[in-house]
Design a protein around this motif. Structure first.
Motif, PDB file in Angstrom:
ATOM      1  N   LEU A 147      -1.682   4.708   4.867  1.00 52.57           N
ATOM      2  CA  LEU A 147      -1.729   4.009   6.145  1.00 52.57           C
ATOM      3  C   LEU A 147      -1.420   4.936   7.310  1.00 52.57           C
ATOM      4  O   LEU A 147      -1.374   4.497   8.461  1.00 52.57           O
ATOM      5  N   GLY A 148      -1.193   6.218   7.015  1.00 51.44           N
ATOM      6  CA  GLY A 148      -0.864   7.164   8.071  1.00 51.44           C
ATOM      7  C   GLY A 148       0.591   7.137   8.469  1.00 51.44           C
ATOM      8  O   GLY A 148       0.962   7.640   9.532  1.00 51.44           O
ATOM      9  N   ILE A 149       1.455   6.555   7.637  1.00 49.49           N
ATOM     10  CA  ILE A 149       2.893   6.497   7.911  1.00 49.49           C
ATOM     11  C   ILE A 149       3.570   7.654   7.207  1.00 49.49           C
ATOM     12  O   ILE A 149       3.409   7.830   5.994  1.00 49.49           O
ATOM     13  N   ASN A 150       4.311   8.438   7.955  1.00 44.48           N
ATOM     14  CA  ASN A 150       4.870   9.685   7.444  1.00 44.48           C
ATOM     15  C   ASN A 150       6.186   9.460   6.696  1.00 44.48           C
ATOM     16  O   ASN A 150       7.268   9.512   7.274  1.00 44.48           O
ATOM     17  N   LEU A 151       6.058   9.202   5.402  1.00 40.08           N
ATOM     18  CA  LEU A 151       7.212   9.101   4.517  1.00 40.08           C
ATOM     19  C   LEU A 151       6.969  10.026   3.316  1.00 40.08           C
ATOM     20  O   LEU A 151       6.016  10.798   3.299  1.00 40.08           O
TER      21      LEU A 151
ATOM     22  N   ARG B  37       0.852  -1.191   0.000  1.00 36.19           N
ATOM     23  CA  ARG B  37       0.000   0.000   0.000  1.00 36.19           C
ATOM     24  C   ARG B  37       0.886   1.238   0.000  1.00 36.19           C
ATOM     25  O   ARG B  37       2.047   1.199   0.398  1.00 36.19           O
ATOM     26  N   LYS B  38       0.333   2.361  -0.401  1.00 38.58           N
ATOM     27  CA  LYS B  38       1.035   3.629  -0.246  1.00 38.58           C
ATOM     28  C   LYS B  38       1.160   3.930   1.255  1.00 38.58           C
ATOM     29  O   LYS B  38       0.201   3.798   2.021  1.00 38.58           O
ATOM     30  N   ALA B  39       2.356   4.323   1.665  1.00 37.79           N
ATOM     31  CA  ALA B  39       2.618   4.530   3.091  1.00 37.79           C
ATOM     32  C   ALA B  39       1.706   5.599   3.688  1.00 37.79           C
ATOM     33  O   ALA B  39       1.170   5.433   4.795  1.00 37.79           O
ATOM     34  N   GLN B  40       1.532   6.694   2.981  1.00 38.93           N
ATOM     35  CA  GLN B  40       0.717   7.774   3.529  1.00 38.93           C
ATOM     36  C   GLN B  40      -0.751   7.381   3.658  1.00 38.93           C
ATOM     37  O   GLN B  40      -1.463   7.915   4.514  1.00 38.93           O
TER      38      GLN B  40
END
Length: 618
Positions: free
Chosen positions: A318-322, A313-316
């Motif tokens: 998922l709420g992951i800050n990259l 999945r796209k990291a953002q």
């Protein structure tokens, strides 16, 4: 409208406002106060102990009586999960309930060799050719030194190309199976692309920031998984995630934990989260479902059909800050309780590469055992891990500041000598100390061969029956005796029998003897900190007289690193997941026989006849 209640948590001096009727454990979670809660708030474990200094509340249930003595209740002790807030309160989180300064294994620095760099994310110079008739129009765009399918490009990226008057470099990712252009940066501003390798454990999270051109690890950090206040075990979290709100909270807690450790690791490396172009995660099946916001409820079924492909999945999303274009790649799972962390373990240990038979053991919150070689691989999972981490034990705690990590018991007197993490007074005992303690108790005659506490000067009758006093109250940090009770021993014997019995099932299925195994790979803290001679002497794992033992560290993190820097390693991981057989012990007919035999110390004669618990043999 009801007025909010204000709660002050000591000694961290944290203040939170909640509505009347709020559960106190939920309030602690909202305030980000890390407190022990193995059962997830069901009132079963008795670990979420707090001291109510003042305030208005009522008790939700009455199971507190089975976990707290009348003397403790008189001092204000209650279980947070059973307290409902009805007014302003002041609450102290006592030292034995706090989760702080954990001993978390990382271990990538200086150990990065995956046989060649071939990351998913790469940079390429961009050649832009203008139309000779209409100079402001683009005729062609070409990636120099690139050979492969034509990458996809968004309209925003295309406009950036046509509007640029500088030389650009393109960032290309192949994570989702097809090349995709995720950013365009001027040659002057282009930095080396970086990525994150991450072990998403049930209890802990460890990560490393990696240079995707050289493979060099720039920094490592670790933290606790904030999901732990929702329950220690994966089954508890599956139950909590049954409704949409529970799933949202668990996904959010995992993402917040990942963002917290990413912030720390980027600060250590002197870079920005926007410089991170990829994250690869090794985690068990439940953890990878939760971070991807996938309902794990079906994993409760014995015949659950688990996808053996990686979650991407796209990291953002998922709420992951990259970086905005970065992907999150999760190593593929095998079954409901053998996940990407076990696949990462096989990948990083090399079990799948040789012809000699090897056994891989990873005891975290859950236990995964893998047996095989390059021709075949079989796996099991057993719910024995928590006991070996100190969970489910009355005086147990995870390996952190104040935990007893080593124990030596004098054979004649039965007196214990302890070593404590951090050198302070002990708060409780963690898994490595517990294994030392029970082995010493058996050798000193304090335990019989069934794990029953015998009559002894240091054994007394306590709140839950017979108990052995490991550390008296006057010498502990909590002001309470640190003891090993008969229910503790019953739980520990059950866990040791599950692990040894599970290994026995694998041996029996493939008609193997202990003398056939040539390599033992011990992952995580179990391999790094546990006394192996005591582990065998007590019968936790069999004696393998001809096996070479390899403590292999955090293999989930190492496997995530391998997948981060090598597309070939991702293909290997996929092959491992596809070929691995899973034997479900809950429905296996051989397990009861093996489990029952392992309920004695040490266990089946054929598994231990070559070991007396002394010397170097495993």
């Amino acid at each position: 409208m009801r007025q909010d209640c204000q709660i002050v948590f000591h000694p961290m001096n944290r203040v939170i406002s909640v509505q009347p009727g709020t559960n106190l454990l939920a309030a602690l979670r909202s305030a980000n106060v890390q407190i022990e809660s193995i059962c997830g708030g069901k009132g079963e474990c008795g670990k979420c102990r707090v001291i109510i200094d003042s305030g208005d509340y009522h008790e939700k249930r009455r199971t507190q009586k089975s976990h707290l003595s009348s003397e403790e209740r008189g001092r204000g002790y209650r279980l947070a999960c059973e307290i409902v807030v009805s007014g302003n309160m002041e609450v102290t989180v006592p030292v034995e309930s706090r989760i702080e300064r954990p001993q978390i294994l990382c271990g990538l620095l200086g150990e990065c060799d995956c046989g060649g760099m071939a990351p998913s994310v790469r940079t390429y110079p961009l050649e832009i050719r203008s139309d000779p008739v209409f100079p402001l129009s683009v005729r062609s765009i070409r990636l120099l030194n690139y050979s492969g399918p034509r990458p996809t490009i968004s309209e925003a990226m295309y406009q950036k190309i046509t509007g640029s008057d500088t030389r650009l470099k393109a960032l290309l990712t192949e994570t989702d199976g097809y090349p995709e252009l995720i950013d365009l940066i001027s040659e002057e501003e282009m930095k080396t692309p970086l990525g994150i390798a991450l072990d998403l454990g049930t209890t802990t999270i460890a990560c490393a920031i990696v240079d995707l051109e050289s493979g060099i690890v720039l920094a490592e950090e670790a933290t606790l998984n904030r999901q732990i206040t929702y329950g220690e075990e994966v089954i508890t979290r599956i139950s909590f995630a049954r409704n949409a709100e529970g799933l949202r909270l668990l996904q959010q807690a995992a993402a917040e934990s990942i963002n917290y450790v990413i912030t720390r690791v980027t600060e250590s490396a002197g870079v920005q989260p926007d410089d991170l172009m990829e994250i690869c995660i090794g985690g068990n099946t439940v953890m990878t479902h939760l971070i991807n916001a996938i309902d794990p409820g079906y994993l409760e079924l014995a015949d659950a059909d688990v996808q053996r492909k990686p979650f991407i999945r796209k990291a953002q999303a998922l709420g992951i800050n990259l970086h905005s274009g970065a992907y999150c790649y999760c190593l593929p799972n095998v079954s409901r309780f053998v996940g990407g962390d076990a696949v990462a373990g096989v990948l990083s240990s090399g079990l799948h590469c040789g012809s000699e038979l090897s056994l891989f053991i990873d005891l975290g919150t859950n236990g995964e055992i893998v047996l095989g070689n390059k021709d075949w691989i079989a796996s099991i999972s057993c719910a024995s891990g928590p006991a070996f981490e100190g969970a489910g034990i009355s005086s147990g705690m995870r390996a952190m500041h104040g935990a007893i990590e080593r124990v030596a018991i004098e054979p004649d007197s039965g007196e214990a000598h302890v070593m404590v993490i951090g050198g302070a007074r002990p708060r409780g005992i963690c898994g490595s100390g517990l294994i030392d303690a029970v082995t010493g108790m058996f050798k000193a005659g304090i335990l019989d061969f069934k794990g029953i506490l015998k009559s002894h000067p240091l054994v007394r009758t306590g709140h839950a029956g017979p108990e052995y006093v490991l550390v008296p109250a006057a010498e502990s940090a909590t002001g309470q005796d640190i003891v090993i009770t008969q229910p503790d021993m019953d739980y520990f014997m059950d866990s040791k029998a599950a692990l040894c019995g599970g290994i026995g099932v694998l041996m029996k299925k493939y008609r193997l003897k202990v003398t056939d195994i040539r390599h033992i790979y011990l992952a995580g803290a179990f391999g790094a900190f546990v006394n192996l001679q005591n582990t065998v002497a007590f019968g936790i794992i069999p004696s393998f007289p001809f096996a070479e033992v390899h403590p292999v560290g955090n293999t989930s993190l190492k496997g995530a690193y391998a997948a981060l820097v090598s597309l070939e390693k991702r293909r290997e991981a996929q092959k491992i997941a596809s070929m691995m057989v899973y034997i479900d012990l809950l429905v296996d007919s051989d397990f009861i026989e093996e489990y029952t035999a392992a309920l004695s110390i040490p266990g089946k004669e054929e598994y231990f006849r070559d070991s007396s618990g002394e010397g170097d043999a495993l």
